[in-house]
Each structure stands twice: as structure tokens, then as C-alpha cells.
Design a protein around this motif. Structure first.
Motif, PDB file in Angstrom:
ATOM      1  N   GLY A 242     105.045   6.433  40.624  1.00 10.56           N
ATOM      2  CA  GLY A 242     106.167   6.265  39.705  1.00 10.56           C
ATOM      3  C   GLY A 242     106.060   5.042  38.816  1.00 10.56           C
ATOM      4  O   GLY A 242     107.031   4.670  38.153  1.00 10.56           O
ATOM      5  N   ARG A 243     104.889   4.428  38.752  1.00 11.20           N
ATOM      6  CA  ARG A 243     104.719   3.209  37.956  1.00 11.20           C
ATOM      7  C   ARG A 243     104.142   3.482  36.569  1.00 11.20           C
ATOM      8  O   ARG A 243     104.103   2.592  35.716  1.00 11.20           O
TER       9      ARG A 243
ATOM     10  N   ASP B 148     104.342  11.952  32.681  1.00 17.54           N
ATOM     11  CA  ASP B 148     105.153  13.114  32.315  1.00 17.54           C
ATOM     12  C   ASP B 148     105.845  12.918  30.969  1.00 17.54           C
ATOM     13  O   ASP B 148     106.129  13.893  30.261  1.00 17.54           O
ATOM     14  N   ALA B 149     106.123  11.671  30.610  1.00 12.78           N
ATOM     15  CA  ALA B 149     106.804  11.395  29.348  1.00 12.78           C
ATOM     16  C   ALA B 149     105.977  11.811  28.134  1.00 12.78           C
ATOM     17  O   ALA B 149     106.527  12.003  27.043  1.00 12.78           O
ATOM     18  N   PHE B 150     104.674  11.949  28.313  1.00 12.73           N
ATOM     19  CA  PHE B 150     103.810  12.337  27.197  1.00 12.73           C
ATOM     20  C   PHE B 150     103.778  13.847  26.984  1.00 12.73           C
ATOM     21  O   PHE B 150     103.293  14.311  25.946  1.00 12.73           O
ATOM     22  N   VAL B 151     104.247  14.612  27.940  1.00 13.22           N
ATOM     23  CA  VAL B 151     104.202  16.070  27.861  1.00 13.22           C
ATOM     24  C   VAL B 151     105.484  16.560  27.194  1.00 13.22           C
ATOM     25  O   VAL B 151     106.532  16.666  27.827  1.00 13.22           O
TER      26      VAL B 151
ATOM     27  N   ASP C 290      87.612   1.885  26.352  1.00 17.48           N
ATOM     28  CA  ASP C 290      86.602   1.182  27.162  1.00 17.48           C
ATOM     29  C   ASP C 290      86.751   1.543  28.639  1.00 17.48           C
ATOM     30  O   ASP C 290      86.613   0.689  29.536  1.00 17.48           O
ATOM     31  N   CYS C 291      87.024   2.816  28.879  1.00 16.13           N
ATOM     32  CA  CYS C 291      87.264   3.236  30.263  1.00 16.13           C
ATOM     33  C   CYS C 291      85.971   3.615  30.971  1.00 16.13           C
ATOM     34  O   CYS C 291      84.974   3.970  30.343  1.00 16.13           O
ATOM     35  N   LEU C 292      86.005   3.526  32.266  1.00 20.23           N
ATOM     36  CA  LEU C 292      85.000   4.106  33.140  1.00 20.23           C
ATOM     37  C   LEU C 292      85.755   5.146  33.967  1.00 20.23           C
ATOM     38  O   LEU C 292      86.529   4.777  34.859  1.00 20.23           O
ATOM     39  N   PRO C 293      85.604   6.431  33.653  1.00 23.35           N
ATOM     40  CA  PRO C 293      86.438   7.441  34.308  1.00 23.35           C
ATOM     41  C   PRO C 293      86.448   7.372  35.824  1.00 23.35           C
ATOM     42  O   PRO C 293      87.504   7.496  36.451  1.00 23.35           O
ATOM     43  N   SER C 294      85.289   7.142  36.427  1.00 26.04           N
ATOM     44  CA  SER C 294      85.235   7.100  37.893  1.00 26.04           C
ATOM     45  C   SER C 294      86.053   5.950  38.465  1.00 26.04           C
ATOM     46  O   SER C 294      86.518   6.014  39.607  1.00 26.04           O
ATOM     47  N   ARG C 295      86.253   4.915  37.688  1.00 27.47           N
ATOM     48  CA  ARG C 295      87.066   3.763  38.105  1.00 27.47           C
ATOM     49  C   ARG C 295      88.528   3.936  37.715  1.00 27.47           C
ATOM     50  O   ARG C 295      89.442   3.712  38.524  1.00 27.47           O
ATOM     51  N   ASP C 296      88.770   4.358  36.462  1.00 25.13           N
ATOM     52  CA  ASP C 296      90.112   4.304  35.902  1.00 25.13           C
ATOM     53  C   ASP C 296      90.972   5.525  36.203  1.00 25.13           C
ATOM     54  O   ASP C 296      92.179   5.385  36.446  1.00 25.13           O
ATOM     55  N   PHE C 297      90.396   6.727  36.161  1.00 25.69           N
ATOM     56  CA  PHE C 297      91.217   7.924  36.348  1.00 25.69           C
ATOM     57  C   PHE C 297      91.908   7.959  37.714  1.00 25.69           C
ATOM     58  O   PHE C 297      93.108   8.234  37.790  1.00 25.69           O
ATOM     59  N   PRO C 298      91.207   7.693  38.820  1.00 31.87           N
ATOM     60  CA  PRO C 298      91.905   7.725  40.114  1.00 31.87           C
ATOM     61  C   PRO C 298      92.992   6.662  40.230  1.00 31.87           C
ATOM     62  O   PRO C 298      94.068   6.934  40.780  1.00 31.87           O
ATOM     63  N   VAL C 299      92.725   5.461  39.704  1.00 32.97           N
ATOM     64  CA  VAL C 299      93.724   4.386  39.785  1.00 32.97           C
ATOM     65  C   VAL C 299      94.969   4.745  38.993  1.00 32.97           C
ATOM     66  O   VAL C 299      96.106   4.608  39.469  1.00 32.97           O
ATOM     67  N   LEU C 300      94.782   5.236  37.774  1.00 30.79           N
ATOM     68  CA  LEU C 300      95.925   5.582  36.938  1.00 30.79           C
ATOM     69  C   LEU C 300      96.683   6.780  37.505  1.00 30.79           C
ATOM     70  O   LEU C 300      97.917   6.843  37.406  1.00 30.79           O
ATOM     71  N   THR C 301      95.966   7.710  38.110  1.00 27.70           N
ATOM     72  CA  THR C 301      96.634   8.837  38.769  1.00 27.70           C
ATOM     73  C   THR C 301      97.483   8.345  39.930  1.00 27.70           C
ATOM     74  O   THR C 301      98.619   8.800  40.133  1.00 27.70           O
ATOM     75  N   ASP C 302      96.960   7.402  40.691  1.00 26.69           N
ATOM     76  CA  ASP C 302      97.738   6.841  41.803  1.00 26.69           C
ATOM     77  C   ASP C 302      98.982   6.118  41.289  1.00 26.69           C
ATOM     78  O   ASP C 302     100.072   6.229  41.877  1.00 26.69           O
ATOM     79  N   LEU C 303      98.857   5.373  40.192  1.00 27.14           N
ATOM     80  CA  LEU C 303     100.019   4.700  39.614  1.00 27.14           C
ATOM     81  C   LEU C 303     101.054   5.722  39.143  1.00 27.14           C
ATOM     82  O   LEU C 303     102.269   5.502  39.269  1.00 27.14           O
ATOM     83  N   TYR C 304     100.585   6.826  38.601  1.00 25.54           N
ATOM     84  CA  TYR C 304     101.488   7.910  38.211  1.00 25.54           C
ATOM     85  C   TYR C 304     102.207   8.475  39.426  1.00 25.54           C
ATOM     86  O   TYR C 304     103.429   8.658  39.417  1.00 25.54           O
ATOM     87  N   ARG C 305     101.482   8.707  40.496  1.00 28.41           N
ATOM     88  CA  ARG C 305     102.080   9.267  41.706  1.00 28.41           C
ATOM     89  C   ARG C 305     103.088   8.291  42.338  1.00 28.41           C
ATOM     90  O   ARG C 305     104.051   8.705  42.967  1.00 28.41           O
TER      91      ARG C 305
END
Length: 361
Positions: free
Chosen positions: A325-326, A330-333, A308-323
Motif C-alpha cells: 500500500g505504499r 492502481d491509480a494509473f489504471v 535507469d532501472c534494472l528490472p531484476s532489482r526494481d520490479f520485485p521491490v516496487l511490486t512489494d511496495l505496491y502490495r
């Protein structure tokens, strides 16, 4: 000028894929050409190769991708050349009844590029999920491109394009997991493991991972599971109840897509709890439940479309959380491979040797 690049093509059902020269046209109105940097090897690509999605061969495989926009067509405002983007397979229309009601994550008229990429002889290719990213470059609708922080690792954030987003979204968006909740995840492959990570991100107090493979359970534990259950060795419904004071979990996420595991999810939730189906069933699967149990247990039975994602909303937020360290994307790769190694990556995926192989270019 059209460009000639290498791409991974499935020509016929159950046949090994091949690395071939494909032609990528110049982007037309509303389209973009993206230079691919990384693309995850997903079960969906294998389903395409085996004819499990459609018979519209040949397919240009690959869809969990990140890259850089190279060129855009007329009337494109979403992205510009040079943008680092994660690709998505649900470019929203902005016009359907879901979009007009302010629910674009449920858009009922998502779209892809209008033009087709082709083989060298002119044969039109069907891009997997409208993307086709096992290629040096691909043509997509501009709305399928979501700009994110360019400092992010392409192999990690590209996985937001499908499986990881599906699992994260099943917990965060569809399941609405909140602080202190108890969550059970049945099936801990790529999507289920991402649901575990999503539950942890949301602040769940108990996260119970269920699978029949100890390797997957160990991976789920690393991503945040507080308890693990091997369903070969014990009844998962009873185990989930035992870990939740006898009540069942507030949210149970079914990431397998089978009648047996869905029934387990249904009975492993607390009264007024939520079941989220994110595993994809086959067309002939059916389930029977006592209607009185459906009524008497209350709560909600939900299906999760793309988390139920909205890419324009969710992708940047999740990328920021990744950056920050939250969120450990990387654990999925599990490994990175070359474009010509996709068939071998399919074999490792079948055996359960990897969480995700990622093609890097």
C-alpha cells in the motif's frame, strides 16, 4: 507445436490497427512464451502505428505487460513455467562494458527473442520494443521476464514494464531524490505522474507538478504533488521558484521532451541542482543554452533511460511496495479494455481522457 493466437497488428503507417491471428513459435534457446494477462496502452505503441519509430511494418503492438510463463527453451535459468512475470524491453547481456563494470542498468547490448512471430500467411511481425504483448501469448527473450509477487494485480504491475517505471526511475534512480528535497515535474502524463509518485516515495518535502491540463494536475495531486502549476496561466519557472523560497527545485524532471520545457527545467532548478530528461524528443529537436549558464549553475544535466532501472532489482521491490500500500499503481489504471478495443483506447489517450488504458485478457 507453434500456437495460433489473436494479436493487435499495425499493418501500415497511420492505418487503424486490426485484430488478427498470429503464430507464436515454440521457444528456442534462451526464449520464453508468456500468456499475457494485462498490457497497458502506451504512446510508444501509437508511435509505432504512425511510423514514428521505424518503417518495419507490420508491427505486433503492446509492451507494458504482465503474464504467466507458459514454456521456456533450452538453457533458460531466469524463469520457469508458471512464474508470474512483468515483461521488460531491456534484457541485459551480462557481457558488455557496462555490465562488466557492474552497471547492468546501462547495458549497451540488450536483446530480444531471436525468432519472429508471424501472421497466418508467414509474414514476419516486428514486436513493439521486442515484446508484442497486445496478444494472447507472446515470445520474448527469457531475460525480458522478471518474476514478481503473483498476488499482485496484473493490470497494475504490468505498467512497471515501461511508462510507470520510466517515471519512478527518473526520480528514484536518475534524479536520486532524497528525503526533504524539493522536486518539480514538468509534464504530468503517465511518465510525469509516475515521477511525482517516485518523488513522494523517496520522501521529497515539496513536489511541484507542472502541466497545461487541469485534469492531469489533479491526478498528480492525488499521487503526491504538494503544489500544482498550470503553465497556460503562469510562468512555470517563476512559480517553481516561488514555491522553493526563490531558489528553484533540487531536482527538476522534464517529462515532455521539448526544447521549451527543457529550458524551463534548466532554469527552474536550484544552484547545483539536477535536471532529468525523461521525456522523449523527436530527432530534429535542438536546444541552445548560454554555456556560461551551464557552467555557472553547476549541478547535473542527466538523461534517464527507462528510469535507469534494472528490472531484476526494481520490479520485485516496487511490486512489494505496491502490495504494502505504499505505491498506488492502481491509480494509473484509468480503465480496462478488451483486446479489440485498442484503436478506441488510442483515441482516448490522444484526447488526454485517460492516464492509462489497460488491455486485460
Amino acid at each position: 507445436m507453434p500456437q495460433h493466437v489473436l494479436g493487435v497488428v499495425a499493418r501500415a503507417e497511420h492505418q487503424p490497427v486490426s485484430l488478427e491471428t498470429i503464430t507464436v513459435p515454440d521457444p528456442g534457446p534462451g526464449e520464453a512464451v508468456v500468456r499475457i494477462q494485462a498490457c497497458g496502452v502506451c504512446h510508444t505503441d501509437l508511435h509505432y502505428r504512425e511510423g514514428g519509430i521505424s518503417d518495419d511494418f507490420p508491427f505486433l503492438l503492446g509492451h507494458e505487460a504482465a503474464g504467466v510463463v507458459e514454456s521456456v527453451g533450452d538453457a533458460v535459468t531466469e524463469v520457469a513455467p508458471g512464474d508470474f512475470v512483468v515483461l521488460n524491453w531491456r534484457a541485459v547481456c551480462g557481457r558488455c562494458r557496462a555490465c562488466r563494470r557492474g552497471r547492468p542498468q546501462y547495458c549497451f547490448d540488450t536483446h530480444n527473442a531471436g525468432q519472429r512471430m508471424t501472421l497466418a500467411d508467414g509474414t514476419e511481425l516486428t514486436p513493439a520494443l521486442g515484446i508484442g504483448a497486445f496478444a494472447e501469448k507472446t515470445l520474448v527473450a527469457a531475460g525480458q521476464c522478471t518474476p514478481v509477487d503473483p498476488a499482485a494485480r496484473p493490470a497494475a504491475v504490468g505498467l512497471l514494464g515501461c511508462g510507470v517505471m520510466a517515471g519512478l526511475g527518473a526520480a528514484l534512480n536518475t534524479g536520486g531524490v532524497g528525503r526533504g528535497d524539493s522536486v518539480a515535474v514538468i509534464g504530468c502524463g503517465g511518465v510525469g505522474s509516475a515521477a511525482v509518485a517516485g518523488a513522494r516515495l523517496a520522501g521529497a518535502a515539496r513536489i511541484i507538478a507542472v502541466d497545461i491540463d487541469e485534469r492531469k494536475l489533479a491526478g498528480a495531486h492525488r499521487l503526491g504533488a504538494t503544489h500544482t502549476v498550470n503553465a497556460r496561466a503562469e510562468d512555470p519557472v517563476q512559480a517553481i521558484r516561488d514555491f522553493t523560497g526563490g531558489f528553484g527545485a533540487d531536482v527538476v524532471i522534464e517529462a515532455v521532451g521539448s526544447p521549451e520545457t527543457y529550458r524551463q527545467a534548466f532554469y527552474a532548478r536550484d544552484l547545483a541542482g539536477t535536471v532529468v530528461l525523461v521525456g522523449v524528443p523527436t530527432p530534429r529537436m535542438e536546444i541552445t543554452l548560454p554555456l556560461l549558464d551551464v557552467f555557472g549553475r553547476g549541478g547535473a544535466l542527466k538523461s534517464s533511460w527507462y528510469g535507469d532501472c534494472l528490472p531484476s532489482r526494481d520490479f520485485p521491490v516496487l511490486t512489494d511496495l505496491y502490495r504494502q500500500g505504499r505505491l498506488d499503481l492502481d491509480a494509473f489504471v484509468s480503465e480496462t479494455v478488451a483486446l479489440g478495443d485498442v484503436e478506441e483506447a488510442f483515441d482516448r489517450m490522444r484526447r488526454g481522457d485517460v492516464l492509462r488504458s489497460v488491455v486485460t485478457l
